[in-house]
Design a protein around this motif. Structure first.
Motif, short mmCIF file in Angstrom:
data_model
loop_
_atom_site.label_atom_id
_atom_site.label_comp_id
_atom_site.label_asym_id
_atom_site.label_seq_id
_atom_site.Cartn_x
_atom_site.Cartn_y
_atom_site.Cartn_z
N TRP A 60 11.79 14.29 31.68
CA TRP A 60 11.69 13.75 33.04
C TRP A 60 10.77 14.61 33.90
O TRP A 60 10.03 14.08 34.74
CB TRP A 60 13.08 13.65 33.66
N SER A 61 10.82 15.92 33.70
CA SER A 61 9.97 16.81 34.50
C SER A 61 8.49 16.54 34.27
O SER A 61 7.67 16.68 35.18
CB SER A 61 10.29 18.28 34.20
N HIS A 62 8.13 16.13 33.03
CA HIS A 62 6.74 15.76 32.77
C HIS A 62 6.38 14.46 33.51
O HIS A 62 5.25 14.30 33.99
CB HIS A 62 6.51 15.61 31.28
N PHE A 63 7.35 13.54 33.60
CA PHE A 63 7.14 12.33 34.38
C PHE A 63 6.90 12.67 35.85
O PHE A 63 6.00 12.13 36.49
CB PHE A 63 8.36 11.41 34.23
N PHE A 64 7.71 13.58 36.39
CA PHE A 64 7.53 14.02 37.78
C PHE A 64 6.16 14.64 37.96
O PHE A 64 5.45 14.36 38.94
CB PHE A 64 8.63 15.02 38.15
N GLU A 65 5.79 15.50 37.03
CA GLU A 65 4.50 16.19 37.07
C GLU A 65 3.35 15.18 37.08
O GLU A 65 2.42 15.28 37.87
CB GLU A 65 4.42 17.10 35.85
N GLN A 66 3.44 14.20 36.19
CA GLN A 66 2.39 13.19 36.08
C GLN A 66 2.35 12.30 37.32
O GLN A 66 1.27 11.91 37.78
CB GLN A 66 2.65 12.33 34.84
N SER A 67 3.51 11.99 37.87
CA SER A 67 3.60 11.01 38.95
C SER A 67 3.26 11.60 40.32
O SER A 67 2.59 10.96 41.13
CB SER A 67 5.00 10.40 39.00
N LEU A 68 3.76 12.80 40.60
CA LEU A 68 3.65 13.37 41.94
C LEU A 68 2.86 14.66 42.00
O LEU A 68 2.36 15.03 43.06
CB LEU A 68 5.04 13.61 42.53
N SER A 69 2.76 15.36 40.89
CA SER A 69 2.04 16.62 40.87
C SER A 69 0.81 16.46 39.98
O SER A 69 0.05 15.50 40.13
CB SER A 69 2.96 17.74 40.36
N ARG A 70 0.62 17.35 39.06
CA ARG A 70 -0.53 17.28 38.15
C ARG A 70 -0.23 18.07 36.90
O ARG A 70 0.36 19.15 36.97
CB ARG A 70 -1.78 17.85 38.83
N ALA A 71 -0.65 17.53 35.77
CA ALA A 71 -0.43 18.19 34.49
C ALA A 71 -1.74 18.20 33.71
O ALA A 71 -2.19 17.17 33.23
CB ALA A 71 0.65 17.47 33.70
N ASP A 72 -2.34 19.38 33.57
CA ASP A 72 -3.53 19.52 32.75
C ASP A 72 -3.18 19.88 31.31
O ASP A 72 -4.06 20.10 30.48
CB ASP A 72 -4.45 20.59 33.33
N ASN A 73 -1.90 19.98 31.03
CA ASN A 73 -1.37 20.32 29.71
C ASN A 73 -1.91 19.36 28.64
O ASN A 73 -1.67 18.16 28.72
CB ASN A 73 0.16 20.23 29.79
N PRO A 74 -2.61 19.87 27.61
CA PRO A 74 -3.14 18.98 26.57
C PRO A 74 -2.10 18.57 25.53
O PRO A 74 -2.41 17.77 24.64
CB PRO A 74 -4.25 19.82 25.93
N GLY A 75 -0.88 19.10 25.62
CA GLY A 75 0.16 18.74 24.66
C GLY A 75 0.05 19.51 23.36
O GLY A 75 -0.59 20.56 23.27
#
Length: 532
Positions: free
Chosen positions: A252-267
């Motif tokens: 869920w935290s990745h969803f939050f990151e993607q939706s409201l923040s930013r995630a440059d994490n390549p996985g």
């Protein structure tokens, strides 16, 4: 395709794909019933609950399990409750924080009446579906009598002691929903957060294999940025994550990151002891820490069935306290273990730890994530987070620096990691174009590690820019502007990868060079950035 299991006999079931279509799970209130109806409405009320099975892990013994003997009954909170008659929606309500509901409806002259509790909340908008049954919406169903009555639906875990009874394994989607509801409501309690709708795919057929998710091959419990959806494992005897609350909230935290923040994490794969690309170290450490903050519980447990006999066990860690011997052999900005404990220490009171004299509330963490972390020109690492944190009112920067030092991270002063030589060393500043240079990467490591990545930073002048990387081994290049991928090249196993793009005047760009050499050993890569 199946219908309402057990509906006629006041049993419990779930909605099939056909029922999902009739329900129009986006929130359609239903059709008018054309048949003659009684003059007065009837009321049904009660409390909706589910079995919650604690996932346990001991950092001392390094073992854990699903503790079915410790099962507790929890309320189904914020869920949509509907009364249907022959698949026509007569009335809708939601459960409160205690799981209570009350709904009044006027039944038609004839037709089967059904109470359905959907695995769906409205605030926030989350719903749990079966990806192996045309995204059918999970629900509890129970027949009604067309008179005032009390109905208390309860979703059982279905565990018999040696396995699950499929028709009684009904708590899973509600446990998943409730963990994500907990995480969402924690942020809603401190800030006026607007989260987009979230779909979660869980099925008892979901296995940790690559393939078609419609057949249950979901790779692992994960957040799909492309689909903006979360997949959760559910195959008994293999890996079931529905009661692994930390796993659920991590995704869920990745969803939050993607939706409201930013995630440059390549996985990619990652674990304790890895020296990761700092984008990955931050993203995964943040996910672990946020799960521990929001649940709140510092012991992270991930259960699975291990070995040919399917022995139920668990792995995990303590997001608060480092064990002895350590699970963080390479502390610093490239370690997810360091990042998760640093973030957790920032949030908790730290009264018993000499190195932790700072407490940052969840609202401030939210403000950093949706503010400077989202807009930074650098890549999203612990550098961008700490630099943004130090800008927030009331934050004791000296106490933050003391905490960073404990995790062998320097006193970060900018989003580019200045103050921490290892992190800032990821970035090569390019002051003038053309630029030509050579760098050595280390093969034999995953593509998402520090050994296989470097960043190059330059500012645009309004002209087209050409970026090229040449190596005898497999490399890829991509250019980003505030986290948005502008252009990339990764088509060849050796030789030259190249692309060009229009660089806007004054905009700062980051070129990420990534290596994919699988065999051990250093290998050179030549990089050029030119502009006419």
């Amino acid at each position: 395709m199946h219908g309402f299991d057990g509906a006629a006999s006041r049993g419990l079931g779930r909605l099939s794909s056909l029922a999902m279509a009739l329900f129009l799970a986006t929130g359609c209130p239903g059709e008018e019933d054309p048949r003659p109806t009684p003059a007065s409405a009837v009321t049904v009320q009660g409390r909706v609950t589910y079995d919650f099975v604690p996932a346990t892990y001991s950092p001392v013994t390094g073992s854990g399990t699903l503790a079915f003997e410790q099962t507790v009954v929890k309320p189904v909170r914020g869920a949509v409750v509907r009364v249907l008659q022959d698949s026509i929606v007569l009335a809708t309500a939601t459960t409160d924080e205690a799981g209570n509901y009350q709904v009044s409806y006027t039944p038609g002259a004839s037709g089967q009446l059904l109470l359905a509790v959907l695995a769906r909340t409205l605030t926030p908008a989350i719903q749990v579906e079966d990806n192996t049954d045309q995204d059918a919406l999970w629900a509890l169903t129970q027949g009604l009598s067309a008179t005032d009555e009390t109905v208390n639906p309860h979703a059982t875990h279905g565990w018999t002691g040696t396995g699950y009874t499929a028709t009684s394994r009904l708590a899973a989607p509600f446990a998943i929903l409730d963990s994500m509801y907990t995480a969402s409501r924690a942020f809603l309690a401190v800030r006026p957060v607007t989260l987009p709708p979230l779909k979660v795919s869980w099925s008892p057929n979901n296995v940790p294999q690559e393939g078609d998710p419609a057949r249950g091959f979901i790779t692992t419990s994960r957040f799909s940025a492309r689909e903006n959806k979360i997949y959760i494992l559910g195959k008994a005897g293999v890996d079931t994550d529905e009661f692994d609350s930390h796993v659920i909230v991590h995704e869920w935290s990745h969803f939050f990151e993607q939706s409201l923040s930013r995630a440059d994490n390549p996985g990619g794969t990652h674990g304790a002891g890895d020296v990761l690309d700092p984008r990955v170290a931050f993203g995964e450490g943040y996910g672990n820490a946020l799960a521990s903050m929001l649940l709140p519980e510092s012991i992270y447990a991930d259960t699975a069935w291990l070995g040919p006999g399917g022995t139920l066990s668990a792995s995990g860690f303590d997001a608060e306290t480092e064990p002895s011997p350590t699970d963080d052999p390479h502390p610093g900005s490239f370690s997810e273990r360091s990042i998760q404990r640093l973030l957790h220490d920032l949030y908790d009171s730290g009264t018993s730890e000499a190195h932790d004299r700072v407490t940052v509330d969840l609202g401030t963490i939210h403000d950093v994530l949706v503010g400077p972390q989202k807009t930074t020109e650098a890549m999203t690492t612990i550098g961008s987070f700490v630099a943004g944190l130090k800008e927030q009112p009331g934050v004791d920067t000296a106490a933050v620096d003391a905490l960073l030092a404990h995790y062998e991270i320097g006193p970060i002063t900018t989003p580019w990691g200045d103050g921490d030589s290892k992190l800032s060393g990821m970035y090569t500043p390019v002051s003038l174009l053309p630029y030509a240079g050579s760098i050595n990467l280390d093969g034999g490591y995953e593509f998402n590690t520090w050994q296989q990545n470097r960043y190059f930073v330059f500012s645009g002048s309004g002209d087209r820019v050409t970026v090229s990387a040449t190596s005898d081994d497999d490399v890829g290049i991509a250019v980003y502007h505030k986290g948005a991928r502008v252009a990339d090249a990764d088509e060849k196993l050796s030789g030259t990868e190249t692309f060009d793009f229009h660089a806007q005047t004054g905009s700062r760009y980051v070129v990420v060079l990534t290596g994919f050499k699988s065999s051990p050993g250093r290998y050179p890569v030549s990089l050029s950035i030119t502009s006419p």
